[in-house]
Design an enzyme around this catalytic site. Sequence first.
Site, PDB file in Angstrom:
ATOM      1  N   CYS A 176      13.144  79.103 100.513  1.00 16.86           N
ATOM      2  CA  CYS A 176      13.383  79.778  99.232  1.00 16.86           C
ATOM      3  C   CYS A 176      12.854  78.969  98.054  1.00 16.86           C
ATOM      4  CB  CYS A 176      14.875  80.054  99.061  1.00 16.86           C
ATOM      5  SG  CYS A 176      15.478  81.295 100.232  1.00 16.86           S
ATOM      6  N   ASP A 205      24.258  59.778  66.703  1.00 20.45           N
ATOM      7  CA  ASP A 205      24.994  60.168  65.502  1.00 20.45           C
ATOM      8  C   ASP A 205      26.444  60.479  65.860  1.00 20.45           C
ATOM      9  OD1 ASP A 205      22.652  60.002  64.051  1.00 20.45           O
ATOM     10  OD2 ASP A 205      22.180  62.136  64.273  1.00 20.45           O
ATOM     11  N   GLU A 220      18.140  84.314  97.852  1.00 17.18           N
ATOM     12  CA  GLU A 220      17.047  84.251  96.878  1.00 17.18           C
ATOM     13  C   GLU A 220      15.873  85.117  97.333  1.00 17.18           C
ATOM     14  OE1 GLU A 220      18.939  80.071  97.136  1.00 17.18           O
ATOM     15  OE2 GLU A 220      18.432  81.731  98.477  1.00 17.18           O
ATOM     16  N   CYS A 222      16.931  76.502  99.725  1.00 16.33           N
ATOM     17  CA  CYS A 222      16.520  75.675 100.859  1.00 16.33           C
ATOM     18  C   CYS A 222      15.052  75.242 100.731  1.00 16.33           C
ATOM     19  CB  CYS A 222      16.717  76.434 102.170  1.00 16.33           C
ATOM     20  SG  CYS A 222      15.663  77.903 102.316  1.00 16.33           S
ATOM     21  N   HIS A 264      17.531  85.108 103.343  1.00 18.26           N
ATOM     22  CA  HIS A 264      18.380  84.354 102.425  1.00 18.26           C
ATOM     23  C   HIS A 264      18.556  85.125 101.121  1.00 18.26           C
ATOM     24  CE1 HIS A 264      17.918  80.084 104.355  1.00 18.26           C
ATOM     25  NE2 HIS A 264      18.311  81.009 105.212  1.00 18.26           N
TER      26      HIS A 264
END
Length: 584
Positions: free
Chosen positions: A525, A221, A486, A515, A484
Amino acid sequence: MVVKRIPLIIRQNISYSLKMAAKREASPSIQLRDTNGFRMKRQALDKQTLTAYEQLGGSDAADKSVIEGKTIEEEESEGAAYIIDGRLRRVKPYYFTYLTYCKLRWRDRKLIDIFVDEFRDRSAEYYKKAISEGQVTLNKKPANLDSIVKNGDLISHRTYRREPPVSSREIKIVFENEKIIAIDKPSGIPVHPTGRYRYNTITKIFEHEFGKTVHPCNRLDRLTSGLMFLGKTSKGADEFVSQIRDRNVRKEYLARVKGNFPLEEITVDQPLRTVAHKLGLNRIDLVDGKEAKTHFKRVSYDPKSNTSIVKCMPFTGRTHQIRVHLQYLGHPIANDPIYSNEFVWGKNLGKDNEGSTEEIIDRLDKIGKERSSSSWFHPDEDGEVLTGQICDVSGMPIYSDPGDNDLDLWLHAYKYEAADKSWAYKTEYPEWALSSSREFMELAVELADKCGETRTQFNVGAVLVKDGEILSTGHSREIPGNTHAEQCALEKYFEKTGERSVPVGTEIYTTMEPCTLRLSGNEPCADRILKTSIKTCFVGVAEPDIFVKDNSCFKKFSDNNIEYIHIPGYEEECLRIAKKGHDK
């Protein structure tokens, strides 16, 4: 303000056109094609060879401004120019000769009735006046108010056109080869000439600014943005179109909708019907509607604006399907000028298909004429409306410029993928889907910067968020050991709550892609996140090979129904902080 002259580009040279026209006369059933193999409409070819002077009756023409010997296409192209005026792309007014052959639904109907029923931008009085003054012809002969249109009739109508402005946003090319071009279409630009738009369309902009003749393979549209495919050759277009027609393409759209969209995934299976072609209005119709099915999944929710980002996956391709199904759920697209317009639908905005179709059509017909458009998110009426002024050339009423409600719709074609996984294309997330998330990514960057300098390790920040509320934060090595970001954010939340889970609807923001491999023996993680109910992960930058070779986080998350979303603009800062101290 930048003025861009529209060059006269004719797809086929005149000698070729004449030769094809001769073939058509000899064999009316022949299918005309251009040099790229695309079928040519008869009127497109006619415009390259016919003149307005001839079509309107020659020396007997009522319109004395027509020039003998100048083709219709030459007159149009010479009169127009693009003007880039801030956020708007304008086209200079120009003379336009409307040529069309009788459509099936027009047969044996009065010409005046066809004009009034099919075309919304002019009043019935205008069409009556144009026909009465000889500006409309049937087969080169002046029409009158009693003229009946028959099969094969050629209708001509010359007028002075003022195209509405459209968005001047850049048309981004996502991919191109010898067969197709994939683009990121801006909101607010029609795909191809229709209604009041001709030069201000995607196909015409490509023709006149990029020098490329293209044909749309999928239709979006005017207000919908995102991934769109343009065929450069008929073979390339046909191959792509056939996959879509056979439903061998999986489509994903993004929408920003009103309210807190449910956390559970929802499928709407409600048939649709176009109830007002002239207005482009569609509704759920359990009796006469066509099959329509859409799957919805929430991505995030912003309590400040009370809007949700929702992923929409249509299984069918009905007009306005996503917009109508979201309205049915009570979560219309927040700035939709049709389906979240309170004046048109009332307080409930058409939830559960509520409202009288006749009354809705009557109110919607006033939008853009008596009243400017509005929406739930932009309730102030602004934008295009009749100004009360009259064009001194055409005698037509003049409209004001479009506003936010006329140019933007928070619906974006995000990804198209072949069912057999042989190809996939996607765009970036639009800014309206990311704006409320930037504050959390910026917090993650600040957390990463708290990490000390190291020569061998990397600095990352992470934030856990639920419905706009920060649940926990973390940065690399915040918890003792080679931890890490996280991991730290999750472990801190687990320690605070005493449970090894996070609430459903939790989102995670991290400056670096989680990772999938830990050389230290710690759990990656990405795997930690997979063990939670987290279904949305925002990243500042994908992890480069200097960190971990071939990090497969994106694939792992995709395979497990987790949204992986890159927020652009933080790459350099994230990488600089990540390697802080590595140069010493």
